[in-house]
Structure formats: C-alpha cells, structure tokens
Design an enzyme around this catalytic site. Structure first.
Site, short mmCIF file in Angstrom:
data_model
loop_
_atom_site.label_atom_id
_atom_site.label_comp_id
_atom_site.label_asym_id
_atom_site.label_seq_id
_atom_site.Cartn_x
_atom_site.Cartn_y
_atom_site.Cartn_z
N PHE A 89 -1.29 16.84 4.53
CA PHE A 89 -1.89 16.21 3.32
C PHE A 89 -1.09 16.71 2.62
O PHE A 89 0.51 16.53 2.67
CB PHE A 89 -2.95 16.99 2.73
CG PHE A 89 -3.32 16.57 1.68
CD1 PHE A 89 -4.97 16.24 1.21
CD2 PHE A 89 -3.08 16.45 0.68
CE1 PHE A 89 -5.39 15.15 0.33
CE2 PHE A 89 -3.43 16.10 -1.00
CZ PHE A 89 -4.90 15.45 -0.48
N GLU A 120 0.91 -1.41 0.04
CA GLU A 120 0.06 0.24 0.12
C GLU A 120 0.75 1.66 -0.11
O GLU A 120 1.70 1.54 0.12
CB GLU A 120 -0.78 -0.06 1.48
CG GLU A 120 -2.28 -0.03 1.11
CD GLU A 120 -3.50 0.71 0.60
OE1 GLU A 120 -2.70 1.62 -1.09
OE2 GLU A 120 -4.85 0.49 1.05
N ASP A 121 0.45 2.51 -0.76
CA ASP A 121 0.88 3.78 -0.40
C ASP A 121 1.04 3.92 1.20
O ASP A 121 1.98 4.85 1.46
CB ASP A 121 0.80 4.43 -1.93
CG ASP A 121 -0.97 4.91 -1.39
OD1 ASP A 121 -1.43 3.78 -1.13
OD2 ASP A 121 -1.58 5.65 -1.93
N ARG A 132 -0.25 12.66 -9.74
CA ARG A 132 0.52 10.89 -9.21
C ARG A 132 1.64 10.02 -9.53
O ARG A 132 2.38 9.83 -8.97
CB ARG A 132 -0.49 9.32 -9.75
CG ARG A 132 -1.62 10.10 -8.93
CD ARG A 132 -3.04 8.22 -9.05
NE ARG A 132 -4.36 8.63 -8.70
CZ ARG A 132 -4.67 8.42 -7.89
NH1 ARG A 132 -4.00 7.80 -6.90
NH2 ARG A 132 -6.23 8.74 -8.01
N ASP A 187 -3.59 5.71 6.51
CA ASP A 187 -4.56 6.78 7.17
C ASP A 187 -5.45 5.99 8.59
O ASP A 187 -4.19 6.04 9.85
CB ASP A 187 -4.85 7.23 6.59
CG ASP A 187 -5.76 8.87 6.93
OD1 ASP A 187 -5.74 9.27 7.91
OD2 ASP A 187 -5.11 9.61 6.18
C1 PRP Z 1 -6.00 6.00 0.25
C2 PRP Z 1 -4.51 5.00 0.14
C3 PRP Z 1 -5.51 3.33 1.04
C4 PRP Z 1 -6.26 4.61 1.73
C5 PRP Z 1 -5.23 4.47 3.30
O1 PRP Z 1 -6.39 5.50 -1.00
O2 PRP Z 1 -4.21 3.98 -1.07
O3 PRP Z 1 -6.16 2.60 0.33
O4 PRP Z 1 -6.28 6.11 1.14
O5 PRP Z 1 -6.80 5.12 4.16
P1 PRP Z 1 -7.29 4.81 5.83
O6 PRP Z 1 -6.32 3.55 5.90
O7 PRP Z 1 -7.75 6.03 6.25
O8 PRP Z 1 -7.91 3.86 5.56
P2 PRP Z 1 -7.88 6.43 -1.73
O9 PRP Z 1 -9.06 6.67 -1.62
O10 PRP Z 1 -6.97 7.70 -2.03
O11 PRP Z 1 -7.46 6.29 -2.78
P3 PRP Z 1 -6.64 6.12 -4.88
O12 PRP Z 1 -5.08 5.13 -3.74
O13 PRP Z 1 -7.29 5.89 -5.31
O14 PRP Z 1 -6.30 7.20 -4.57
#
Ligand code: PRP
Length: 196
Positions: free
Chosen positions: A158, A105-106, A171, A109
C-alpha cells in the site's frame, strides 16, 4: 464537519521513493515525451484525482506545446478494489478525435481503470492513444494494459503521498510512502460533532 486526522509521521513505515528520485524520473519521462511528440501538439489527460500531482510536475518539464484535460470516474462493483465497471462522472472538455492523446495516471494496480478508460477513449477515435504511468504495481495486474511511459515498478505494498491518499488525506506529500497499517487510525469526526 471537522475531522481528526492522524499525522502521517505516526504511521510512516518507509519512504519508498524520495522526492529527488521522483522528480528526476519525471524529468526523464518528460524529456522522452517531448522527443516523441515533437510537432504533434499532444493532449495529456489526467484521471482525477490521484494523477494530478504527477501531471502538473510532468508538464513543467515538457519542452513542447501541449494541452491538458481532466476526467473523473467512479468504479463500482462489490468492493472498491474489485474489478468492476467504471462510470464517467466528469467528462473531458476537449474533443479528442484526430488528436494525439496521452493518458497520465498515478498508479496502475489491477489495470482495470486504465483498461476501461482506454476503451472509452478509443471509441472517440484519437489519432494515437498512449499511457504514461508513474507507478506500476505489476504483481497486482488482472487486466493487461499497454504502458508506454513508466516511472517506477513498485512492490505490492500500500502506498500514499504524491497524489495518492490515505482515506482522502496526505496527497500533498512530495514523496511516495508506505504506511504501517497497524499504527494507522482512519479519520473520524471530532467527538463533540459526532451527534450532528
Ligand atoms: C487509483 C488510481 C487509478 C486506480 C488504479 O484511483 O488513481 O485510477 O486506482 O487501480 P486499478 O489499476 O486497480 O484500476 P483511486 O480509485 O484511488 O481514486 P483517486 O485517484 O481519486 O484517489
């Protein structure tokens, strides 16, 4: 429809993690993963879309045989950032029963996404299931999640770039950046096309 997208340089506040530092840390994580999964043919799973850059760089540094697969999810709840349930919008191609699975995962949060994805994958009985995350925004955590490989702990700011987007854009940047949101204008259609 074509969009007016502000150049990120107009609202760039700070480069939190420069390209070199990112790449160096990713190479270290890959070395660790290569050692730990020697002879195990792991399957690396990336959740679309943010994790794509990280996954593709990470595997270029791996020295062991492995496979990759992708899944897409959508979170719903009152707001996008509220802990809500997730819905699988694209499933894996691979059967993971009996496999050594590493979720890539990137960013983590609140922890909500990874916690639910882990639950969903666990049901399919992988032989092992671990988590590799590039960015850990630890202050924001609402749900505890196990993290086996962590790139960086970051402050509660952010961030965008390197897979993470500003309303879908930027991205592609090779670094992790912090925007000055007071200078940010969300994308909008060109005035001539607004009536379409
Ligand atoms: C981001 C990220 C995780 C998630 C983390 O995805 O890639 O999947 O948020 O947040 P959390 O720990 O609060 O659940 P995003 O919803 O931005 O979608 P994307 O990867 O398509 O940009």
């Amino acid at each position: 429809m074509s969009m007016q997208v502000q150049d990120y340089r107009e609202y760039l506040q700070e480069i939190l993690i420069p390209e070199e530092q990112l790449q160096q840390r990713i190479a270290e994580l890959a070395a660790e993963i290569s050692r730990d999964y020697e002879g195990k043919l792991p399957l690396l799973i990336c959740i679309l879309r943010g994790g794509v850059m990280f996954l593709t760089d990470l595997i270029r540094y791996l020295t062991i045989p492995h496979e990759i697969d992708f899944m897409a999810i959508e979170s719903y709840g009152q707001g996008r950032r509220d802990p809500g349930e997730i819905r699988l919008t694209m499933d894996l191609h691979t059967t993971i029963r009996g496999r050594h699975v590493l979720l890539v995962e990137d960013i983590i949060d609140t922890g909500n996404t990874v916690a639910q994805v882990l639950e969903l994958l666990q049901v399919r009985q992988p032989k092992s299931l671990k988590v590799c995350v590039l960015l850990d925004k630890v202050e924001r955590r609402q749900v505890e999640v196990p993290i086996h490989y962590r790139g960086f702990e970051i402050p509660n700011k952010f961030v965008f770039g390197y897979g993470l987007d500003m309303d879908g854009y930027w991205r592609n940047l090779p670094f992790i950046a912090v925007p000055d949101l007071s200078r940010y204008r969300p994308p909008k259609p060109f005035p001539s096309e607004e009536k379409d």
